[in-house]
Design an enzyme around this catalytic site. Structure first.
Site, PDB file in Angstrom:
ATOM      1  CG  ASP A  67       8.826  15.893  93.069  1.00 36.51           C
ATOM      2  OD1 ASP A  67       9.606  16.435  92.263  1.00 36.51           O
ATOM      3  OD2 ASP A  67       7.654  15.598  92.764  1.00 36.51           O
TER       4      ASP A  67
ATOM      5  CD  GLU B 228       8.029  16.052  86.752  1.00 34.03           C
ATOM      6  OE1 GLU B 228       7.690  15.964  85.567  1.00 34.03           O
ATOM      7  OE2 GLU B 228       8.154  15.053  87.502  1.00 34.03           O
TER       8      GLU B 228
END
Length: 448
Positions: free
Chosen positions: A92, A155
């Site tokens: 991400d 994250e």
């Protein structure tokens, strides 16, 4: 490929493929923040599966993480008796709002005249993904140890992976965890991160009135919530800019020094603007606490009208020093905020998250092997550096495998990468060096 020159030649030959794959990954806007389209995040997860399958990994799969985006996982066998190395990265990325004023489209990779590749996630952390990809390619099917792959899908936002890892230790235990989500001070300058500050966060809401009222009719006696909030936030720092909160720990840094030229360039401090705080530059960014107001719910200047605000909410993040207790440090911050009540205003403080700090045991055989590998790949002595950033999963990995080493490195250099900001970029030469270093590390650690 036990000779470093063989690893360098193999990495160089693979780089066109690596950079093509990096470009494909950057084009996927995998923003896992609430409110963003989830489709690109799921598409990115599958792209990571495809990436590692192309590297020759068997059994790569998406694993559901309760309440969050799936992680990518694989468990690749090695020789009997060999150690296990887990390779971690995340797929991400941070948002890239128009307000950041990118000079090129953030999700279109662009190579500029300085040779760097620009795009959101090019460094943080899709560079880590292609480093792992190339490492598996160079090791081949006869890898010298068992290798696990763990790639996270959220994250950059509130992660759900930590409790999942702690609830399933049999999946994720290893002898060494390689976290390719950080980097050196500047390209060509090998750095091994040996300490991470933690990151704790909370919100504070200030209320003074039952509803907004006219600032002309009532201003001067009725307290404005925004003014009260400003007074509360002003108590978090002293006149030098040091974070001064009772019960919040501070320390000193004893490793390699932060290069001031690198820091000034990377931080984008305007000419004539002073640094915050006291002590060495390394102390301030690696070994002392730092509290930041991340956002505040107030009218914009375009929406402003002549009213006293009844309620204002702010979100705060505090970086805490290695060796401190995350829960205790957050409670100290929250207690301090609750005690600030200008004009007897109502103050409500709520926990958001706790990310624990971390310090590396530099005597661990895996850390020694990592330093040797960096020295071989770069042809220079290795700096033991800290990081003001946080990687919350590290604490969970240490919890399930307390005797394992944590190797913190990558291609996200401090000087130029500008992670989380506009014009994020990565140096392809740094990716190539890290492919060599990571391959040689696994070979050396497995052999030892």
């Amino acid at each position: 490929m036990s000779d470093p020159s063989d690893a360098r030649a193999a990495a160089a030959a693979l780089m066109p493929d690596v950079l093509d794959r990096l470009g494909d990954l950057v084009r996927i806007p995998s923003i896992a923040f609430p409110g963003f389209d989830p489709e690109p995040v799921h598409r990115m997860g599958q792209a990571v599966v495809d990436l590692f399958e192309a590297a020759g990994a068997e059994g790569v799969r998406l694993v559901d993480v309760p309440d969050g985006y799936p992680c990518v996982f694989a468990d690749l066998p090695g020789p009997d008796g060999a150690p296990t190395v887990l390779l971690y990265a995340h797929y991400d990325v941070q948002p890239a709002p128009a307000s950041q004023n990118w000079s090129t489209p953030p999700f279109e990779p662009v190579t500029k005249s300085d040779g760097r590749i620009y795009g959101r996630g090019a460094a943080d952390d899709k560079s880590g993904l292609v480093i792992h990809y190339a490492t598996l390619k160079l090791l081949g099917a006869d890898r010298p140890c068992r290798v696990k792959i763990l790639v996270e899908g959220e994250e950059e936002t509130i992660s759900h992976l930590e409790p999942f890892v702690e609830a399933n230790p049999e999946l994720f235990t290893a002898d060494a965890f390689v976290i390719a989500d950080i980097g050196p001070q500047s390209p060509g300058r090998p750095g091994l991160t040996t300490a991470l500050r933690g990151d704790v966060a909370c919100t504070v809401t200030v209320r003074t009135l039952a509803n907004p009222v006219h600032s002309g009719e009532f201003g001067g006696a009725a307290p404005d919530a925004l003014t009260a909030m400003i007074r509360i936030l002003d108590t978090l720092h002293d006149e030098n800019g040091d974070t001064v909160i009772p019960g919040v720990d501070s320390g000193r840094w004893d490793g390699a020094a932060m290069d001031e030229d690198v820091y000034r360039g990377g931080s984008a401090i305007l000419p004539g603007v002073d640094y915050l705080g006291t002590g060495s530059l390394s102390d301030r960014i690696w070994a002392k606490p730092s509290v930041t107001v991340l956002g505040m719910d107030v009218p914009s200047t375009a929406e402003a009208s002549n009213v006293l605000l009844n309620e204002v909410k702010a979100k705060l993040s505090m970086r805490i020093i290695p060796g401190s207790d995350g829960d205790g440090q957050l409670e100290a911050l929250m207690a301090h905020l609750r005690a600030q009540r200008p004009w007897n205003c109502e103050v409500v403080v709520e926990k958001v998250k706790v990310g624990h700090p971390f310090a590396v045991d530099e005597s661990h055989p895996a850390i020694v092997a990592a330093e040797d590998a960096l020295r071989e790949a770069y042809g220079a002595e290795v700096e033991s550096i800290g990081s003001g950033a946080s990687i919350p999963l590290v604490a969970s990995l240490k919890k399930i495998a307390p005797d394992a080493a944590i190797v913190l490195w990558g291609a996200e250099d401090t000087a130029h990468a500008r992670i989380h900001a506009s014009d994020e970029s990565v140096d392809p030469a740094e990716i190539e060096r890290m492919i060599v270093a990571q391959t040689r590390f696994i070979q050396e650690f497995a052999g030892g």
